[in-house]
Write an enzyme that holds these catalytic residues in place. Sequence first.
Site, PDB file in Angstrom:
ATOM      1  N   ASP A 118      11.407   1.474  -7.836  1.00  0.00           N
ATOM      2  CA  ASP A 118      12.229   1.434  -9.046  1.00  0.00           C
ATOM      3  C   ASP A 118      11.443   1.079 -10.308  1.00  0.00           C
ATOM      4  O   ASP A 118      10.416   0.407 -10.264  1.00  0.00           O
ATOM      5  CB  ASP A 118      13.327   0.377  -8.884  1.00  0.00           C
ATOM      6  N   HIS A 263       9.153  -2.114  -6.579  1.00  0.00           N
ATOM      7  CA  HIS A 263       9.092  -1.742  -8.001  1.00  0.00           C
ATOM      8  C   HIS A 263       7.681  -1.330  -8.405  1.00  0.00           C
ATOM      9  O   HIS A 263       6.704  -1.983  -8.026  1.00  0.00           O
ATOM     10  CB  HIS A 263       9.513  -2.933  -8.867  1.00  0.00           C
TER      11      HIS A 263
HETATM   12 ZN   LIG Z   1      15.641  -1.491 -11.854  1.00  0.00          ZN
END
Ligand SMILES: [Zn+2]
Length: 294
Positions: A118, A263
């Site tokens: 992400d 992430h």
């Molecule tokens: Zn996010």
Amino acid sequence: MVSDHRIIGRRLLLSVAGVTLLSAATACGSSPSGQDPSAGAGPAAKAVNVPSPALAPLPSASPPSASPPSAAPSSGAPQPAAPPVGSAAPSAAAARRNAAAPLFSLASDDKLVALTIDDGPDPVYTPAVLSILERYGVRATFFLVGENAVNRSALVREIARQGHHLANHTWSHPDLRHLSEAQVRDELERTSDLLHTATGKPATWFRAPGGDWSDVALRVSNELGMRPMGWSVDPVDWARPGTSRITTRVLDAIRPGSIVLNHDGGGDRSQTIAALKTYLPVLIDEGYRFTAPA
Ligand SMILES: [Zn+2]
């Protein structure tokens, strides 16, 4: 066909009275824990073993007792899977809402899992992630933030060229629960348009920033042709707890059907990079396979 599986999945869910499918359990950026209610711990949903690229990711029906642990700030409340009380048949609105219930884990008894990345793309960390994924032959789903992607179309295309899926993580990563419907639509539509333009393919998955789902976000994403995807394994890598802790959290929590959250954007992701290098080969040695849900 995928659509048949989905229909069956929805019927199954509708038949389980009182099941609450989702909760915006955690945030990729705001929650301390990260487990979502279906965290793969309870009895798994229907075992549907579909070979990898053709995987049909059914919503995972949590056991009725599985009330969300950290769930449910009021406005981001879970969506009911059952039709509204008092209606003889599911209304169109209810059906649409049910169809938009986030997927928190894959319906698989095999060691098949999904890796999701992400908040990118990022000029430093995204290429590093791509390199690791290529080394281990892992396909992932990248939830891109529009404003991070807008001037990096070559990098966006490169992610897709390497066989990964591009998905919509809004334009500016806001808390969608605080936006008007028009603002939510703008966040999603702009990002979908950008991804479509960059790759020639429409985005088919959407993830609310922080996992903070709302009725409006679920409905609008559905109207824009996307399905919502949550996660079941969150090592909270965004908080930079240390490479070994990220690694341990993933290895301890993962199980067949898990959707793992990592992430590559939003800050220094060197710990995430190091953790990926550590845990991916371990999982592969343990027999896990990775898929990017279609
Ligand atoms: Zn996010």
